[in-house]
Design an enzyme around this catalytic site. Sequence first.
Site, PDB file in Angstrom:
ATOM      1  CG  ASP A   1      90.847  39.298  46.230  1.00 52.52           C
ATOM      2  OD1 ASP A   1      90.988  38.091  45.945  1.00 52.52           O
ATOM      3  OD2 ASP A   1      90.086  39.696  47.135  1.00 52.52           O
ATOM      4  CB  SER A   2      94.971  35.497  44.117  1.00 59.15           C
ATOM      5  OG  SER A   2      94.616  35.612  42.753  1.00 59.15           O
TER       6      SER A   2
ATOM      7  CG  ASP B   1      88.286  38.572  43.074  1.00 56.61           C
ATOM      8  OD1 ASP B   1      87.148  38.088  42.963  1.00 56.61           O
ATOM      9  OD2 ASP B   1      89.294  37.885  43.338  1.00 56.61           O
TER      10      ASP B   1
ATOM     11  CE  LYS C   1      86.468  35.293  42.342  1.00 54.92           C
ATOM     12  NZ  LYS C   1      86.788  35.482  43.775  1.00 54.92           N
TER      13      LYS C   1
ATOM     14  CD  GLU D   1      86.599  36.297  48.905  1.00 54.25           C
ATOM     15  OE1 GLU D   1      86.590  36.238  50.145  1.00 54.25           O
ATOM     16  OE2 GLU D   1      87.641  36.236  48.224  1.00 54.25           O
TER      17      GLU D   1
ATOM     18  CD  GLU E   1      89.510  29.580  47.424  1.00 52.19           C
ATOM     19  OE1 GLU E   1      88.959  30.615  46.976  1.00 52.19           O
ATOM     20  OE2 GLU E   1      90.701  29.544  47.769  1.00 52.19           O
TER      21      GLU E   1
HETATM   22  O1  KIV Z   1      91.523  35.875  43.907  1.00 56.07           O
HETATM   23  C1  KIV Z   1      91.482  34.802  43.309  1.00 56.07           C
HETATM   24  O2  KIV Z   1      92.385  34.419  42.573  1.00 56.07           O
HETATM   25  C2  KIV Z   1      90.311  33.968  43.514  1.00 56.07           C
HETATM   26  C3  KIV Z   1      90.406  32.543  43.100  1.00 56.07           C
HETATM   27  C4  KIV Z   1      91.157  31.810  44.143  1.00 56.07           C
HETATM   28  C5  KIV Z   1      89.059  31.950  42.846  1.00 56.07           C
HETATM   29  O3  KIV Z   1      89.342  34.409  44.035  1.00 56.07           O
END
Ligand code: KIV
Length: 285
Positions: free
Chosen positions: A60-61, A103, A132, A134, A201
Amino acid sequence: MSASPYGSQPAADTRRKPVTTATIAAMHQRGERIAMLTAYDATFAAVANAAGVDAILVGDSLGMVCQGSTYTVSVSLESMAYHTQCVAKGLARADGAALIIADLPFGAYRQSREQAIASAIALMQAGAQMVKLEGGGWAIEVVAFLVERGIPVCGHLGLTPQTVSALGGYRVQGRENEAAHRLRSDALALQQAGASMAAFEMIPAALARDITEEMTACPTIGIGAGSGTAGQVLVMHDMLGMNLGRMPKFVKNFMQETGDIREAFAAYVQAVKQGVFPDNAQHAW
Ligand code: KIV
């Protein structure tokens, strides 16, 4: 194997096998480091795959690097599904492909287990092979719920960008004893819940290494967590030196040395596999 009409031996099959959750588990068991990169579109995913990355994270970056936001909280499930589809299409033509992890965005799994499973299904149907999410604490139950229903999950602990406001900024987590204990118990709970991987992280290298040693059934993937984790992940734009803001200390610009994107990806994979990236003296706390 059929004999060659010309009498020579058939060429060895050098095609890459598709990376599955079983491949990742086997790599972890034999101590092979896992190289992961983010990608958000078909072309970069295909290039990263050809360079030998084991897993592509549709992070989600993308809120920052593709959409120009300051934080990840604004990223929608629809955006995640769209970019996951793009990445999956980029890998579909590849001869053996990296594992795709997507994510679950901020607003897609916090309300209820039902919301979490519906969101995870949307990402799996878009082409992800793992999702993924968090958090420790309350999120562990969500991980167990998804895993029981056949959805492989990667956890994410330490600096969790979706809750950066609550954490008071992008700062190293787990420095104090109590926070380090909480991180360790969340990590072990993730493993117990059946998580296939756990991203760490921005935590101290020694803490990440110690927890990794206890996580025999769940590989840890570090980003700003030193060299003692089972694998590494970086945001693609960062490692290509295309960060518009301040470059985090834990990032290495692999483009600088090579000047070529394909070579930069390959150099990253090699550096992770050989354990020379990250260098704890330069990229860790
Ligand atoms: O969203 C992302 O790119 C991430 C990485 C920083 C692990 O979660």
